[in-house]
Write a protein that holds these residues in place. Structure first.
Motif, PDB file in Angstrom:
ATOM      1  N   LYS A 138     -23.650  82.839 -41.738  1.00 15.73           N
ATOM      2  CA  LYS A 138     -24.847  82.411 -41.012  1.00 15.73           C
ATOM      3  C   LYS A 138     -25.628  83.637 -40.555  1.00 15.73           C
ATOM      4  CE  LYS A 138     -23.360  80.112 -37.519  1.00 15.73           C
ATOM      5  NZ  LYS A 138     -23.075  79.171 -36.427  1.00 15.73           N
ATOM      6  N   GLN A 139     -26.937  83.533 -40.621  1.00 11.78           N
ATOM      7  CA  GLN A 139     -27.837  84.549 -40.074  1.00 11.78           C
ATOM      8  C   GLN A 139     -28.729  83.847 -39.060  1.00 11.78           C
ATOM      9  OE1 GLN A 139     -27.979  87.921 -40.565  1.00 11.78           O
ATOM     10  NE2 GLN A 139     -26.050  87.634 -41.654  1.00 11.78           N
ATOM     11  N   THR A 140     -28.258  83.788 -37.822  1.00 14.54           N
ATOM     12  CA  THR A 140     -28.927  83.014 -36.784  1.00 14.54           C
ATOM     13  C   THR A 140     -30.362  83.454 -36.519  1.00 14.54           C
ATOM     14  OG1 THR A 140     -26.800  82.521 -35.784  1.00 14.54           O
ATOM     15  CG2 THR A 140     -28.741  82.177 -34.402  1.00 14.54           C
ATOM     16  N   PRO A 141     -30.676  84.747 -36.388  1.00 12.14           N
ATOM     17  CA  PRO A 141     -32.062  85.122 -36.094  1.00 12.14           C
ATOM     18  C   PRO A 141     -33.056  84.617 -37.141  1.00 12.14           C
ATOM     19  CG  PRO A 141     -30.628  87.011 -35.814  1.00 12.14           C
ATOM     20  CD  PRO A 141     -29.800  85.925 -36.433  1.00 12.14           C
ATOM     21  N   ASN A 142     -32.621  84.562 -38.408  1.00 16.34           N
ATOM     22  CA  ASN A 142     -33.494  84.092 -39.488  1.00 16.34           C
ATOM     23  C   ASN A 142     -33.333  82.610 -39.776  1.00 16.34           C
ATOM     24  OD1 ASN A 142     -34.003  86.815 -39.701  1.00 16.34           O
ATOM     25  ND2 ASN A 142     -32.741  87.087 -41.502  1.00 16.34           N
ATOM     26  N   ARG A 143     -32.345  81.979 -39.144  1.00 17.53           N
ATOM     27  CA  ARG A 143     -32.013  80.568 -39.407  1.00 17.53           C
ATOM     28  C   ARG A 143     -31.715  80.366 -40.884  1.00 17.53           C
ATOM     29  NH1 ARG A 143     -33.272  81.472 -34.652  1.00 17.53           N
ATOM     30  NH2 ARG A 143     -34.148  79.986 -33.205  1.00 17.53           N
ATOM     31  N   GLN A 144     -30.873  81.247 -41.430  1.00 21.97           N
ATOM     32  CA  GLN A 144     -30.541  81.205 -42.847  1.00 21.97           C
ATOM     33  C   GLN A 144     -29.035  81.253 -43.051  1.00 21.97           C
ATOM     34  OE1 GLN A 144     -32.606  84.768 -44.138  1.00 21.97           O
ATOM     35  NE2 GLN A 144     -34.319  83.576 -44.925  1.00 21.97           N
ATOM     36  N   ILE A 145     -28.625  80.787 -44.228  1.00 20.33           N
ATOM     37  CA  ILE A 145     -27.272  81.027 -44.723  1.00 20.33           C
ATOM     38  C   ILE A 145     -27.418  82.034 -45.846  1.00 20.33           C
ATOM     39  CG2 ILE A 145     -25.332  80.060 -46.005  1.00 20.33           C
ATOM     40  CD1 ILE A 145     -25.653  77.480 -44.494  1.00 20.33           C
ATOM     41  N   TRP A 146     -26.658  83.105 -45.740  1.00 19.42           N
ATOM     42  CA  TRP A 146     -26.701  84.139 -46.764  1.00 19.42           C
ATOM     43  C   TRP A 146     -25.507  83.982 -47.678  1.00 19.42           C
ATOM     44  CZ3 TRP A 146     -28.406  89.438 -44.299  1.00 19.42           C
ATOM     45  CH2 TRP A 146     -29.705  89.307 -43.804  1.00 19.42           C
ATOM     46  N   LEU A 147     -25.756  84.171 -48.970  1.00 16.05           N
ATOM     47  CA  LEU A 147     -24.720  84.071 -49.989  1.00 16.05           C
ATOM     48  C   LEU A 147     -24.682  85.372 -50.776  1.00 16.05           C
ATOM     49  CD1 LEU A 147     -22.748  82.452 -51.906  1.00 16.05           C
ATOM     50  CD2 LEU A 147     -24.791  81.862 -53.208  1.00 16.05           C
ATOM     51  N   SER A 148     -23.489  85.885 -50.963  1.00 15.51           N
ATOM     52  CA  SER A 148     -23.271  86.986 -51.895  1.00 15.51           C
ATOM     53  C   SER A 148     -22.440  86.420 -53.029  1.00 15.51           C
ATOM     54  CB  SER A 148     -22.544  88.133 -51.205  1.00 15.51           C
ATOM     55  OG  SER A 148     -22.237  89.142 -52.142  1.00 15.51           O
ATOM     56  N   SER A 149     -23.004  86.473 -54.231  1.00 12.62           N
ATOM     57  CA  SER A 149     -22.357  85.865 -55.394  1.00 12.62           C
ATOM     58  C   SER A 149     -22.032  86.921 -56.444  1.00 12.62           C
ATOM     59  CB  SER A 149     -23.308  84.823 -56.002  1.00 12.62           C
ATOM     60  OG  SER A 149     -22.965  84.536 -57.330  1.00 12.62           O
ATOM     61  N   PRO A 150     -20.857  86.826 -57.076  1.00 10.62           N
ATOM     62  CA  PRO A 150     -20.550  87.763 -58.160  1.00 10.62           C
ATOM     63  C   PRO A 150     -21.376  87.488 -59.415  1.00 10.62           C
ATOM     64  CG  PRO A 150     -18.806  86.145 -57.977  1.00 10.62           C
ATOM     65  CD  PRO A 150     -19.745  85.903 -56.832  1.00 10.62           C
ATOM     66  N   VAL A 151     -22.050  86.341 -59.456  1.00  8.38           N
ATOM     67  CA  VAL A 151     -22.854  85.976 -60.621  1.00  8.38           C
ATOM     68  C   VAL A 151     -24.337  86.255 -60.380  1.00  8.38           C
ATOM     69  CG1 VAL A 151     -23.555  84.075 -62.136  1.00  8.38           C
ATOM     70  CG2 VAL A 151     -21.200  84.209 -61.309  1.00  8.38           C
ATOM     71  N   SER A 152     -24.878  85.698 -59.305  1.00  8.77           N
ATOM     72  CA  SER A 152     -26.326  85.792 -59.070  1.00  8.77           C
ATOM     73  C   SER A 152     -26.722  86.817 -58.019  1.00  8.77           C
ATOM     74  CB  SER A 152     -26.872  84.417 -58.673  1.00  8.77           C
ATOM     75  OG  SER A 152     -26.213  83.943 -57.510  1.00  8.77           O
ATOM     76  N   GLY A 153     -25.753  87.451 -57.371  1.00  8.82           N
ATOM     77  CA  GLY A 153     -26.078  88.464 -56.371  1.00  8.82           C
ATOM     78  C   GLY A 153     -26.384  87.846 -55.018  1.00  8.82           C
ATOM     79  N   PRO A 154     -27.153  88.563 -54.193  1.00 12.38           N
ATOM     80  CA  PRO A 154     -27.438  88.071 -52.842  1.00 12.38           C
ATOM     81  C   PRO A 154     -28.584  87.055 -52.832  1.00 12.38           C
ATOM     82  CG  PRO A 154     -28.404  90.233 -53.136  1.00 12.38           C
ATOM     83  CD  PRO A 154     -27.642  89.935 -54.400  1.00 12.38           C
ATOM     84  N   SER A 155     -28.445  86.057 -51.960  1.00 11.67           N
ATOM     85  CA  SER A 155     -29.487  85.036 -51.780  1.00 11.67           C
ATOM     86  C   SER A 155     -29.519  84.634 -50.320  1.00 11.67           C
ATOM     87  CB  SER A 155     -29.194  83.796 -52.630  1.00 11.67           C
ATOM     88  OG  SER A 155     -29.041  84.112 -53.980  1.00 11.67           O
ATOM     89  N   ARG A 156     -30.706  84.223 -49.862  1.00 13.12           N
ATOM     90  CA  ARG A 156     -30.887  83.783 -48.473  1.00 13.12           C
ATOM     91  C   ARG A 156     -31.471  82.376 -48.483  1.00 13.12           C
ATOM     92  NH1 ARG A 156     -33.479  89.305 -45.935  1.00 13.12           N
ATOM     93  NH2 ARG A 156     -31.782  90.652 -46.637  1.00 13.12           N
ATOM     94  N   PHE A 157     -30.704  81.448 -47.947  1.00 12.86           N
ATOM     95  CA  PHE A 157     -31.072  80.036 -48.020  1.00 12.86           C
ATOM     96  C   PHE A 157     -31.610  79.548 -46.679  1.00 12.86           C
ATOM     97  CE2 PHE A 157     -28.150  80.794 -51.419  1.00 12.86           C
ATOM     98  CZ  PHE A 157     -28.622  80.026 -52.458  1.00 12.86           C
TER      99      PHE A 157
END
Length: 194
Positions: A138-157
């Motif tokens: 969780k990234q509370t200040p941005n109200r996002q869930i961050w994902l680090s994936s071995p396939v697609s890399g970093p993403s911010r949802f």
């Protein structure tokens, strides 16, 4: 003795600056070979560093910066669309808890050495042995869930109210659908995260 060590220290500082400047210039490596070979303080005294550094810094920047052009900057965030912090925590915690449970069930179906799930400090980690590691947090200040994936890399949802799902604004990817697709490709067995 102190004079010799201070000369060497001064030389190393100047050499470091010169090498940093050269990383963006088109100078050849030959002048640096001479500098590296000059190990005695008497050799160092013969080097004209000012002319050397001025040559190295001439092509440091090939174009002027246009600070008025913001087309390359990050996408603007509409802060009115952000969910309230307490609602964000409910949604994110629920999503991460659901994913953890489904990953644990999935672990019973797949036979992968090194498969492990860990949740601590609001970080969910899914280890797939040699296939890679997923990290969600969780990234509370941005109200996002961050994902680090071995396939697609970093993403911010971000939470998309109309889709009732976590969506990556850049690609419009749905978090659950992205994980389903990637895990099936990696592990060879489908998973349902919806």
């Amino acid at each position: 003795m102190a004079s010799a060590s201070s000369s060497k220290l001064l030389f190393l500082r100047r050499l470091s600056r010169a090498l940093k400047l050269s990383s963006s210039s088109s100078l050849s490596v030959r002048p640096y070979v001479f500098l590296l070979e000059a190990s005695r303080p008497s050799d160092l005294a013969r080097i004209n560093f000012r002319s050397f550094l001025s040559v190295a810094s001439r092509s440091f920047c090939s174009r002027t910066l246009d600070l008025e052009d913001d087309s390359q900057g990050p996408a603007a965030i509409d802060y009115r669309s952000l969910v309230q912090e307490d609602e964000f925590h409910k949604l994110a915690d629920s999503t991460i808890q659901d994913l953890q449970e489904k990953f644990e069930e999935y672990g019973d179906c797949v036979q992968i050495d090194g498969f492990d799930i860990d949740y601590g400090n609001q970080v969910l980690t899914l280890k797939l042995g040699t296939l890679g590691t997923y990290v969600l947090n969780k990234q509370t200040p941005n109200r996002q869930i961050w994902l680090s994936s071995p396939v697609s890399g970093p993403s911010r949802f971000d939470w998309d109210q109309s889709a009732q799902a976590w969506v990556y604004r850049r690609t419009k990817a749905n978090l659950s659908k992205l994980l389903e697709t990637e895990l099936e490709k990696l592990c060879g067995i489908p998973i349902n995260l919806s």
